[in-house]
Design an enzyme around this catalytic site. Structure first.
Site, PDB file in Angstrom:
ATOM      1  CD  GLU A   1      -8.560  19.817 -44.584  1.00 25.21           C
ATOM      2  OE1 GLU A   1      -9.293  18.839 -44.369  1.00 25.21           O
ATOM      3  OE2 GLU A   1      -8.966  20.861 -45.156  1.00 25.21           O
TER       4      GLU A   1
ATOM      5  CB  CYS B   1     -15.448  18.827 -46.535  1.00 25.12           C
ATOM      6  SG  CYS B   1     -15.926  17.307 -47.404  1.00 25.12           S
TER       7      CYS B   1
ATOM      8  CG  HIS C   1     -10.915  17.973 -47.369  1.00 26.57           C
ATOM      9  ND1 HIS C   1     -11.269  17.982 -46.039  1.00 26.57           N
ATOM     10  CD2 HIS C   1     -11.774  17.116 -47.976  1.00 26.57           C
ATOM     11  CE1 HIS C   1     -12.276  17.164 -45.840  1.00 26.57           C
ATOM     12  NE2 HIS C   1     -12.610  16.620 -47.007  1.00 26.57           N
TER      13      HIS C   1
END
Length: 204
Positions: free
Chosen positions: A185, A79, A183
């Site tokens: 994650e 990001c 992202h």
């Protein structure tokens, strides 16, 4: 060992949790010597470009990140960590990024009912041969949260793009340096696969 570079970003723990979920040995640190010893390094990021650039300087992490990239070992920006690989951003005039690549970081134009920040799931167009997206088929959906976007000066470093009123360079990959505007994650199984691919590169 993967070093997660700690300058106080809000998504550090979620990145750490995701890496541990895939069985990766990782360490959250702002110690330059620990960062430089790692097999791979991750620079997460949320917040403003200027504040983060200041934090990198305040904690003495900027030079460690540059030295790590120069070492040739795998480096992943996430990001804001992608945006910081470039010289600067329209968001914070005068604030200096790492200057690893050339390109512009500008505000997403919006309009036509598009909300800013861009927050949610978007599909990617992925470049063939990308190591970061190895084994990921079709046009995978990933999770974005951002108001500013990259247009890379060198198209050859762009590993994936998405559309949100404008074409966004959503991932870059060149040599030992990888980065995603989205992202991983927070991107479900696709995101975990991307992290696995990075860890595999770091493990040789």
């Amino acid at each position: 060992m993967i070093a997660i570079i700690d300058y106080g970003a809000g998504n550090i723990q979620s990145v750490s949790k995701a890496l541990r979920h895939i069985g990766c040995d990782c360490l959250v640190t702002r110690d330059p010597s620990e960062i430089l010893r790692a097999d791979g390094a991750v620079l997460p990021g949320v917040g403003s470009f200027g504040d983060t650039a200041d934090s990198l300087d305040r904690f003495g992490i900027r030079q460690a990140a540059v030295d790590y990239i120069r070492s040739g070992k795998p480096f992943l920006g996430i990001c804001l960590g992608l945006q910081l690989l470039f010289p600067g951003s329209e968001e914070s005039p005068g604030a200096k990024g790492l200057g690893v690549f050339e390109g512009s970081i500008t505000r997403i134009p919006g309009g036509e009912g598009l909300k800013i920040p861009h927050m949610g799931w978007n599909s990617l167009t992925v470049r063939k041969g990308s190591r970061l997206f190895d084994g990921i088929e079709g046009n995978p959906y990933v999770y974005f949260v951002h108001s500013y976007f990259l247009h890379a000066a060198d198209p050859s470093i762009v590993a994936a793009q998405t559309e949100y009123g404008v074409t966004i360079d959503a991932a870059v990959e060149s040599g030992n340096v990888f980065a995603t505007q989205f992202h991983p994650e927070k991107s479900g199984d696709v995101g975990l696969k991307i992290l696995k691919n990075f860890v595999a590169v770091a493990e040789g």
